[in-house]
Scaffold this motif. Sequence first.
Motif, mmCIF file in Angstrom:
data_model
loop_
_atom_site.group_PDB
_atom_site.id
_atom_site.type_symbol
_atom_site.label_atom_id
_atom_site.label_comp_id
_atom_site.label_asym_id
_atom_site.label_seq_id
_atom_site.Cartn_x
_atom_site.Cartn_y
_atom_site.Cartn_z
ATOM 1 N N ILE A 45 0.848 -1.196 0.000
ATOM 2 C CA ILE A 45 0.000 0.000 0.000
ATOM 3 C C ILE A 45 0.884 1.247 0.000
ATOM 4 C CG2 ILE A 45 -1.754 1.325 1.237
ATOM 5 C CD1 ILE A 45 -2.806 -1.236 0.014
ATOM 6 N N LYS A 46 0.692 2.097 -0.991
ATOM 7 C CA LYS A 46 1.488 3.311 -1.123
ATOM 8 C C LYS A 46 0.704 4.579 -0.784
ATOM 9 C CE LYS A 46 4.377 1.334 -4.798
ATOM 10 N NZ LYS A 46 4.832 1.483 -6.214
ATOM 11 N N LEU A 47 -0.622 4.444 -0.745
ATOM 12 C CA LEU A 47 -1.472 5.611 -0.509
ATOM 13 C C LEU A 47 -2.678 5.217 0.338
ATOM 14 C CD1 LEU A 47 -2.590 8.517 -1.173
ATOM 15 C CD2 LEU A 47 -3.617 7.487 -3.222
ATOM 16 N N VAL A 48 -2.962 6.024 1.354
ATOM 17 C CA VAL A 48 -4.197 5.875 2.125
ATOM 18 C C VAL A 48 -4.953 7.189 2.036
ATOM 19 C CG1 VAL A 48 -5.266 5.452 4.360
ATOM 20 C CG2 VAL A 48 -3.189 4.208 3.736
ATOM 21 N N SER A 49 -6.182 7.116 1.557
ATOM 22 C CA SER A 49 -7.023 8.312 1.510
ATOM 23 C C SER A 49 -8.114 8.199 2.570
ATOM 24 C CB SER A 49 -7.646 8.505 0.119
ATOM 25 O OG SER A 49 -8.468 7.411 -0.226
ATOM 26 N N PHE A 50 -8.499 9.353 3.089
ATOM 27 C CA PHE A 50 -9.513 9.398 4.149
ATOM 28 C C PHE A 50 -10.652 10.328 3.762
ATOM 29 C CE2 PHE A 50 -5.564 8.343 6.326
ATOM 30 C CZ PHE A 50 -5.939 7.401 7.285
ATOM 31 N N PRO B 240 -4.770 1.152 -8.374
ATOM 32 C CA PRO B 240 -5.840 0.938 -7.399
ATOM 33 C C PRO B 240 -5.467 -0.043 -6.294
ATOM 34 C CG PRO B 240 -6.744 0.967 -9.607
ATOM 35 C CD PRO B 240 -5.247 0.987 -9.762
ATOM 36 N N GLU B 241 -4.775 -1.121 -6.669
ATOM 37 C CA GLU B 241 -4.407 -2.137 -5.674
ATOM 38 C C GLU B 241 -3.334 -1.652 -4.692
ATOM 39 O OE1 GLU B 241 -2.286 -3.258 -9.617
ATOM 40 O OE2 GLU B 241 -4.234 -2.450 -8.967
ATOM 41 N N GLU B 242 -2.744 -0.486 -4.985
ATOM 42 C CA GLU B 242 -1.725 0.080 -4.105
ATOM 43 C C GLU B 242 -2.297 1.148 -3.182
ATOM 44 O OE1 GLU B 242 2.212 -0.262 -7.002
ATOM 45 O OE2 GLU B 242 0.891 1.492 -7.207
ATOM 46 N N ALA B 243 -3.626 1.300 -3.191
ATOM 47 C CA ALA B 243 -4.260 2.357 -2.401
ATOM 48 C C ALA B 243 -5.383 1.806 -1.520
ATOM 49 C CB ALA B 243 -4.803 3.438 -3.326
ATOM 50 N N MET B 244 -5.628 2.515 -0.427
ATOM 51 C CA MET B 244 -6.695 2.150 0.504
ATOM 52 C C MET B 244 -7.491 3.411 0.835
ATOM 53 S SD MET B 244 -6.332 0.159 4.155
ATOM 54 C CE MET B 244 -5.792 1.499 5.213
ATOM 55 N N HIS B 245 -8.814 3.267 0.886
ATOM 56 C CA HIS B 245 -9.655 4.406 1.257
ATOM 57 C C HIS B 245 -10.419 4.085 2.531
ATOM 58 C CE1 HIS B 245 -12.011 8.045 0.862
ATOM 59 N NE2 HIS B 245 -13.111 7.326 1.055
#
Length: 232
Positions: free
Chosen positions: A3-8, A174-179
């Motif tokens: 995971i390279k990015l987490v958005s909130f 997309p698979e490298e990010a989490m929301h």
Amino acid sequence: MNIKLVSFDVWDTLLRLDVFFKTTSRILSEQSSIDQEKAFKKLTEAYKKAKSLRRNDALGKNVVSASTKIVSETLGIDEEGVRRTIAKAVVETNPEELIIEGARTTLKEVRELNIKIATLGNVLFWPGSYTRILLERTGLSNYIDLQLYADEIELQKPQREAFEFLLKQFLVKPEEAMHVGDGLHEDFAGAIISGLVAVVVVPNLSSVVKLGERAFAIPSISYVRRILNSLS
């Protein structure tokens, strides 16, 4: 999974909407004959109505203007009065009371993992720029690499395009990010259809619930680090 990015999401994920509304309703009661408790109920009613209409694409392109009209009609005050009240609440709300428990620690933990952090938020009767100010006042913006709001990017959750726009800013897949968010429709469903790891905050849970290979429900934002650890 790297995971390279987490958005909130912001409201009721990082910041408490009820605290902001309490300040807003106090200001309304001071400037009019509306009782503070009644003002809070009507403000919440207007918010829910506007949110429902937005979800059904019934507010048009100018969501802020359309939802401001709804608040104006619900409270029985003119639209300029609504705008001034909201602006004043942005300045007067206690920033420490605004922060969701565990939000500051969670953002700090994610940053320490060298993961990029963003916000992806919809808007209603105040612009994204006001939310930016509140995140500055709380100090949470110090941990955030990029803030995106629907009125600025002209896209809103759960549209796939909104999440794709976010991913492009960081050049991640997309698979490298989490929301992470509290909305089943806007946040959770939006993240799933866009291919991100989807995490929904459900306060009445007692533990993490795995809803799929890339989908989780958590009791609070404090569990984000645990999810990241499970994906590494």
